[in-house]
Design a protein around this motif. Structure first.
Motif, PDB file in Angstrom:
ATOM      1  N   UNK A   1     -13.061 -36.261  -7.057  1.00  0.00           N
ATOM      2  CA  UNK A   1     -11.876 -36.116  -6.370  1.00  0.00           C
ATOM      3  C   UNK A   1     -10.418 -36.078  -7.475  1.00  0.00           C
ATOM      4  N   UNK A   2     -10.800 -36.293  -8.811  1.00  0.00           N
ATOM      5  CA  UNK A   2      -9.511 -36.419  -9.673  1.00  0.00           C
ATOM      6  C   UNK A   2      -8.993 -34.819 -10.230  1.00  0.00           C
ATOM      7  N   UNK A   3      -9.328 -34.103  -9.484  1.00  0.00           N
ATOM      8  CA  UNK A   3      -8.773 -32.855  -9.760  1.00  0.00           C
ATOM      9  C   UNK A   3      -9.128 -32.126 -11.068  1.00  0.00           C
ATOM     10  N   UNK A   4     -10.260 -32.697 -11.873  1.00  0.00           N
ATOM     11  CA  UNK A   4     -10.587 -32.063 -12.979  1.00  0.00           C
ATOM     12  C   UNK A   4     -11.580 -30.963 -12.715  1.00  0.00           C
ATOM     13  N   UNK A   5     -11.686 -30.024 -13.560  1.00  0.00           N
ATOM     14  CA  UNK A   5     -13.057 -29.264 -13.132  1.00  0.00           C
ATOM     15  C   UNK A   5     -13.898 -29.412 -14.224  1.00  0.00           C
ATOM     16  N   UNK A   6     -15.182 -29.920 -13.724  1.00  0.00           N
ATOM     17  CA  UNK A   6     -16.246 -30.187 -14.576  1.00  0.00           C
ATOM     18  C   UNK A   6     -17.493 -29.108 -14.354  1.00  0.00           C
ATOM     19  N   UNK A   7     -17.602 -28.310 -15.453  1.00  0.00           N
ATOM     20  CA  UNK A   7     -18.467 -27.129 -15.135  1.00  0.00           C
ATOM     21  C   UNK A   7     -19.402 -26.881 -16.530  1.00  0.00           C
ATOM     22  N   UNK A   8     -20.819 -26.425 -16.196  1.00  0.00           N
ATOM     23  CA  UNK A   8     -21.471 -26.041 -17.335  1.00  0.00           C
ATOM     24  C   UNK A   8     -21.805 -24.451 -16.967  1.00  0.00           C
ATOM     25  N   UNK A   9     -21.986 -23.679 -18.010  1.00  0.00           N
ATOM     26  CA  UNK A   9     -22.006 -22.266 -17.605  1.00  0.00           C
ATOM     27  C   UNK A   9     -23.320 -21.634 -18.096  1.00  0.00           C
ATOM     28  N   UNK A  10     -23.682 -20.780 -17.026  1.00  0.00           N
ATOM     29  CA  UNK A  10     -24.738 -19.976 -17.397  1.00  0.00           C
ATOM     30  C   UNK A  10     -26.401 -20.722 -17.294  1.00  0.00           C
ATOM     31  N   UNK A  11     -26.452 -21.555 -16.365  1.00  0.00           N
ATOM     32  CA  UNK A  11     -27.660 -22.116 -16.393  1.00  0.00           C
ATOM     33  C   UNK A  11     -28.602 -21.118 -15.359  1.00  0.00           C
ATOM     34  N   UNK A  12     -30.060 -21.066 -16.020  1.00  0.00           N
ATOM     35  CA  UNK A  12     -30.996 -20.331 -15.344  1.00  0.00           C
ATOM     36  C   UNK A  12     -31.613 -21.307 -14.300  1.00  0.00           C
ATOM     37  N   UNK A  13     -31.549 -20.505 -13.084  1.00  0.00           N
ATOM     38  CA  UNK A  13     -32.261 -21.262 -11.922  1.00  0.00           C
ATOM     39  C   UNK A  13     -33.660 -21.087 -11.784  1.00  0.00           C
ATOM     40  N   UNK A  14     -34.349 -22.082 -12.013  1.00  0.00           N
ATOM     41  CA  UNK A  14     -35.930 -22.264 -11.948  1.00  0.00           C
ATOM     42  C   UNK A  14     -36.260 -22.794 -10.696  1.00  0.00           C
ATOM     43  N   UNK A  15     -37.304 -21.957  -9.971  1.00  0.00           N
ATOM     44  CA  UNK A  15     -37.768 -22.158  -8.704  1.00  0.00           C
ATOM     45  C   UNK A  15     -38.847 -23.136  -9.007  1.00  0.00           C
ATOM     46  N   UNK A  16     -38.898 -24.412  -8.445  1.00  0.00           N
ATOM     47  CA  UNK A  16     -39.580 -25.640  -8.816  1.00  0.00           C
ATOM     48  C   UNK A  16     -40.313 -26.216  -7.459  1.00  0.00           C
ATOM     49  N   UNK A  17     -41.167 -27.159  -7.688  1.00  0.00           N
ATOM     50  CA  UNK A  17     -41.487 -28.103  -6.639  1.00  0.00           C
ATOM     51  C   UNK A  17     -40.862 -29.213  -6.654  1.00  0.00           C
ATOM     52  N   UNK A  18     -39.720 -29.258  -5.880  1.00  0.00           N
ATOM     53  CA  UNK A  18     -38.876 -30.294  -5.801  1.00  0.00           C
ATOM     54  C   UNK A  18     -38.187 -30.427  -4.438  1.00  0.00           C
ATOM     55  N   UNK A  19     -38.094 -31.658  -3.965  1.00  0.00           N
ATOM     56  CA  UNK A  19     -37.744 -31.675  -2.663  1.00  0.00           C
ATOM     57  C   UNK A  19     -36.467 -31.082  -2.250  1.00  0.00           C
ATOM     58  N   UNK A  20     -36.348 -30.440  -1.134  1.00  0.00           N
ATOM     59  CA  UNK A  20     -35.100 -29.785  -0.668  1.00  0.00           C
ATOM     60  C   UNK A  20     -33.642 -30.448  -0.868  1.00  0.00           C
ATOM     61  N   UNK A  21     -32.755 -29.961  -1.275  1.00  0.00           N
ATOM     62  CA  UNK A  21     -31.512 -30.407  -1.450  1.00  0.00           C
ATOM     63  C   UNK A  21     -31.340 -31.256  -2.888  1.00  0.00           C
ATOM     64  N   UNK A  22     -32.353 -31.381  -3.696  1.00  0.00           N
ATOM     65  CA  UNK A  22     -32.397 -31.766  -5.079  1.00  0.00           C
ATOM     66  C   UNK A  22     -32.437 -30.776  -6.176  1.00  0.00           C
ATOM     67  N   UNK A  23     -31.734 -31.217  -7.089  1.00  0.00           N
ATOM     68  CA  UNK A  23     -31.920 -30.257  -8.514  1.00  0.00           C
ATOM     69  C   UNK A  23     -32.015 -31.306  -9.380  1.00  0.00           C
ATOM     70  N   UNK A  24     -32.564 -30.550 -10.786  1.00  0.00           N
ATOM     71  CA  UNK A  24     -32.947 -31.479 -11.971  1.00  0.00           C
ATOM     72  C   UNK A  24     -32.505 -30.487 -12.848  1.00  0.00           C
ATOM     73  N   UNK A  25     -31.953 -31.177 -14.128  1.00  0.00           N
ATOM     74  CA  UNK A  25     -31.511 -30.607 -15.437  1.00  0.00           C
ATOM     75  C   UNK A  25     -31.650 -31.308 -16.567  1.00  0.00           C
TER      76      UNK A  25
END
Ligand SMILES: Nc1nc2c(c(=O)[nH]1)N[C@H]1C(S)=C(S)[C@@H](COP(=O)(O)OP(=O)(O)OC[C@H]3O[C@@H](n4cnc5c(=O)[nH]c(N)nc54)[C@H](O)[C@@H]3O)O[C@H]1N2
Ligand SMILES: Nc1nc2c(c(=O)[nH]1)N[C@H]1C(S)=C(S)[C@@H](COP(=O)(O)OP(=O)(O)OC[C@H]3O[C@@H](n4cnc5c(=O)[nH]c(N)nc54)[C@H](O)[C@@H]3O)O[C@H]1N2
Ligand SMILES: [Mo]
Length: 778
Positions: free
Chosen positions: A714-738
């Motif tokens: 909520x601090x108004x700063x933008x935190x962004x990383x660019x151009x990450x490839x989305x890998x379909x993976x065996x991971x529970x719904x709603x989760x991601x990992x990097x």
């Protein structure tokens, strides 16, 4: 393909599921590639075979211990990589720095930077040419001393430590820093197992694991929470596999099906490798929601309580260990009330598991008379880590699973000497007993107020309250959260000093003045005026042993960590409160001081002669409780209502996914050995986001597509990383990992664990956006 070639070629991104077991042929093949690819193959093999053997050096990889009795050659694929990486012949010397400006180096990847080789001579940053140039050691020490002496208060300097520093280096460092006048000791532990120390200190009176190597041979069940030993503690797979063979249960709780936990072949059992046989390492695998572990544990406790009541009603044998509860604990009734007050619906919703799964986990826990619970970063890097670890302790106390052979608590540490560094006093909130001991022995006024931890140090540098940063190892710029703000924090400093073995981004993101001080690593012979020196380290089981470097250093301009610390101390304080240079001539002299001031180290030098080292002991492991109550404390923490931080709620947006950041198989923290992650089937790339295929489609993308990742705060700063490839993976719904550190720019500095201040690297609320471009920000 060798590491050498990988550095120069542009990798081809590829993703193919890995079907082999962890360890085994794949592991040997990978190690062989690293050897053949290195410029120093034969020397490395000789060095490697001494790893963890008496007279050899301690593996600079992880903090897993070894059976002191076993004569096995103790190494693993990733230990081999760590040794090989350090023992390179390539050099980053004055000529290298003359060729490359700092700005041009900033454009290189972390992988490229470290791959260039070992730092060989002290360097100082020259703003007029934007290059590092050589400086002699005395001038470097004098520069540091003048900065430190001119600060308005010693609290304006930050003294970071990474967990490879030896006991001797760490002890000398904390003595110098306290004699200088501050407790500002941010360290890697603040980002790692801090929550374990805080939680266990309150629960059982000691912030370390209570088990030893032998306990694994007697356990009837071993729970592995939030840990990927196949990659990060490969030597742990062997006791897990032995346990399964004996008929013990190994229960894994991890949202990702980590290959090393599922199946494992031992690289040193040739027959098994020939038949390509492998045995399951786990006997049950549960996949919770990120941060859902406390709910799982609370649910297990609720089943236990239900069964205990049923047993009482039926005059059946008790589920709880009443004798233990009565004699050794306090607060159990309050705790059971908290368990009763937690609803099944709350537990089920937060855990991400079904009640049937939680019941199964509870049954496995109850069936075993002796249980070990292990955990690592999947538990500690969350907002509610302290409460979660206390819930582990609560569950273990209910059945007296502490202080008996084959049972106990096992936070599996990361860096090879991170536990030892704490024991030596690298602690921004030092115990009074340590400060008293130092004051008594050295007769100076010890600073009594708390210092800065890692996130506080970053805030102090950002705010201009801290002006000098000294790093004893590590890679502060990359390992910390909120990468852009940390970079600004370092750049705000008047002086940054990095004591390092290899080039990394922390040398390039620097203060107005900057020094690189090249030091010896674990593998190097450490020659001082009284002869070659051994250092000591402490593993996850509180075993202390010596480590003797074996390889001739690449350059005579490198110094050992103790010698560098002594140089800085002597230039800053003169021969006060000790003669620093006399001490480093023979490290036995430093160990005598450790004997005098640190509990458990009496007769340190003599006890080191025992093959395999010595055991420091653990009070909780002996059912002695060094808590205020004198008993083991049940902690009746409430299960959090909601895992989302208020700051995320305050954005008014719901996250698309909750993301964890983790290690690939080809990295050691910020050190990237290669771009593959064999067990997860990833090749040639690291800027990837693992997500569930249904989620990728739900969010309007398709697998393989690139996206920007934006985190919510909520601090108004933008935190962004660019151009990450989305890998379909065996991971529970709603989760991601990097992968860490690529996604560290997304972790808000203020998003920390309650009571631990550890960045919540395993729980980042993110949104996906159409990819902009993928140029580096820094
Ligand atoms: N080769 C190698 N060895 C290393 C290191 C390295 O980088 N490379 N690093 C060293 C260091 S400093 C450390 S601290 C250790 C780290 O060792 P680990 O803790 O094994 O490291 P991570 O890769 O962060 O893995 C975290 C694991 O926790 C799981 N996890 C994430 N979130 C949750 C959760 O909410 N609940 C549960 N139950 N599981 C979760 C992830 O899926 C992953 O399997 O390894 C040490 N050893
Ligand atoms: N997002 C996210 N962030 C994390 C984590 C995560 O899981 N996710 N994990 C956290 C954890 S658990 C940890 S422990 C920290 C790690 O944080 P750090 O310990 O700061 O980082 P490392 O990558 O281990 O440091 C690597 C550098 O140490 C130097 N080095 C190597 N060996 C030696 C030596 O023997 N002596 C000296 N003086 N220098 C040496 C080399 O120059 C190398 O470039 O990162 C934390 N950050
Ligand atoms: Mo760590």
């Amino acid at each position: 393909m060798s590491l050498h070639h990988q550095a120069d070629q542009k990798p081809v991104p590829r993703y193919k599921p890995y079907n082999g077991a962890a360890g085994g042929w794949g592991a040997l093949r990978s190690v062989a590639q690293a050897w053949i690819g290195s410029d120093n193959a034969l020397k490395n093999i000789r060095a490697l075979l001494k790893t963890n053997q008496n007279g050899g050096f301690d593996c600079p990889g992880c903090a897993w211990g070894d059976s002191p009795e076993s004569g096995m050659v103790k190494f693993c694929e990733n230990g081999a990589k760590a040794v090989n990486w350090e023992a390179t012949k390539r050099r980053v010397d004055a000529a290298f720095f003359a060729r490359h400006s700092v700005t041009s180096l900033l454009a290189q990847s972390d992988y490229w930077l470290e791959y260039q080789g070992r730092l060989t001579e002290p360097m100082v940053y020259e703003p007029s040419t934007d290059r590092y140039r050589p400086i002699d050691w005395d001038a470097a020490f004098a520069l540091i001393a003048s900065h430190l002496q001119n600060l308005a208060s010693p609290d304006q300097a930050e003294f970071y430590t990474s967990g490879r520093a030896s006991n001797e280096a760490a002890y000398l460092y904390q003595l110098f820093v306290r004699a200088y006048g501050t407790n500002n000791f941010p360290d890697c532990s603040n980002m790692c197992h801090e929550a374990s120390g805080v939680a266990l200190g309150q629960s059982v009176g000691v912030g370390k694991g209570t088990v030893t190597f032998d306990d694994f041979e007697h356990a009837e069940a071993i729970f592995v929470w939030g840990q990927n030993p196949g990659t990060n503690h490969p030597r742990m797979l062997e006791p897990l596999r032995e346990a399964v063979k004996r008929g013990a249960q190994v229960v894994c709780i991890n949202p990702l099906k980590e290959r090393g936990l599922e199946r494992f072949q031992h690289p040193q059992h040739p027959l098994e490798m020939l038949t390509n046989g492998d045995r399951p390492t786990n006997t049950a695998y549960f996949r919770p929601a990120l941060g859902g572990d406390m709910a799982v544990l609370r649910g297990m406790a609720k089943f236990l309580l239900q069964w205990e009541r049923e047993a009482q009603a039926n005059n059946a044998p008790a589920v709880f260990d009443h004798a233990f509860l009565n004699q050794h604990t306090q607060g159990v009734l309050d705790y059971l009330q908290a368990v009763d007050d937690t609803s099944w619906a709350h537990i089920e919703a937060q855990s991400g598991l079904s009640l049937a799964e939680i019941e199964q986990a509870a049954r496995m826990y109850c069936k075993a008379n002796k249980v070990i619970m292990c955990w690592a970063m999947g538990i500690t890097q969350h907002r509610h880590s302290v409460a979660t670890i206390q819930e582990i302790a609560n569950l273990m106390l209910l059945r007296g699973n502490l202080g008996v052979p084959g049972a106990g608590l096992c936070p599996v540490r990361g860096h090879s000497n991170v536990q030892g560094d704490r024991t030596m006093g690298i602690n921004e909130r030092p115990p009074v007993s340590l400060l008293d001991a130092l004051e008594r022995r050295f007769k100076f006024k010890v600073p009594r107020h708390n210092g800065h931890n890692t996130v506080e140090a970053i805030a102090a540098m950002l705010g201009g309250q801290a002006k000098v940063f000294i790093g004893l190892g590590g890679n502060f710029a990359q390992a910390t959260p909120d990468t852009e703000r940390t970079a600004q924090a370092l750049r705000n400093c008047d002086l940054t000093v990095q004591i390092s073995t290899k080039l990394n981004r922390s040398h390039l993101i620097h203060g107005r003045q900057a020094l690189i001080l090249p030091c010896l690593g674990r593998t190097d012979v450490d020659q001082q005026s009284e002869g070659p020196q051994a250092v000591t380290v402490e593993d996850s089981f509180s075993m202390v042993h010596a480590s003797n470097g074996q390889l001739q250093p690449l350059s005579r301009h490198m110094r050992s960590e103790p010698a560098v610390v002594a140089g800085i101390a002597a230039a800053t304080l003169g021969a006060k409160p000790v003669d620093w240079n006399w001490l480093v001539a023979d490290y036995a002299r430093i160990r005598d001081l450790i004997s005098d001031t640190i509990p458990g180290f009496n007769d340190f030098n003599q006890r080191l002669e025992h093959p395999g080292g010595f055991y420091l002991g653990n009070s909780a492991g002996q059912r002695q409780w060094k808590t205020a109550s004198g008993l083991a404390n049940f902690k009746a923490n409430q299960l959090p209502d909601d895992l989302l931080h208020e700051c995320v709620r305050a954005t008014g947006q719901l996250p698309d996914l909750i993301m964890q950041s983790m290690r690939s198989h080809d990295q050691y923290n910020t050190t990237i050995y290669g771009l593959d992650d064999r067990y997860r089937g990833v090749k040639g790339q690291r800027n990837v986001l693992f997500a569930n295929e249904a989620d990728i489609i739900r969010l309007g993308f398709h697998p393989g597509q690139k996206a920007d990742i934006v985190s919510l705060w909520s601090d108004g700063r933008e935190r962004r990383v660019k151009g990450f490839t989305l890998l379909a993976f065996d991971i529970p719904a709603g989760q991601a990992a990097a992968y860490y550190p690529e996604v560290n720019p997304l972790v808000p500095l203020e998003s920390v664990g309650d009571g631990s201040h550890t960045p919540t690297s395993k729980f980042v609320a993110i949104k996906l956006e159409a990819a902009s471009d993928n140029t580096r920000i820094l």
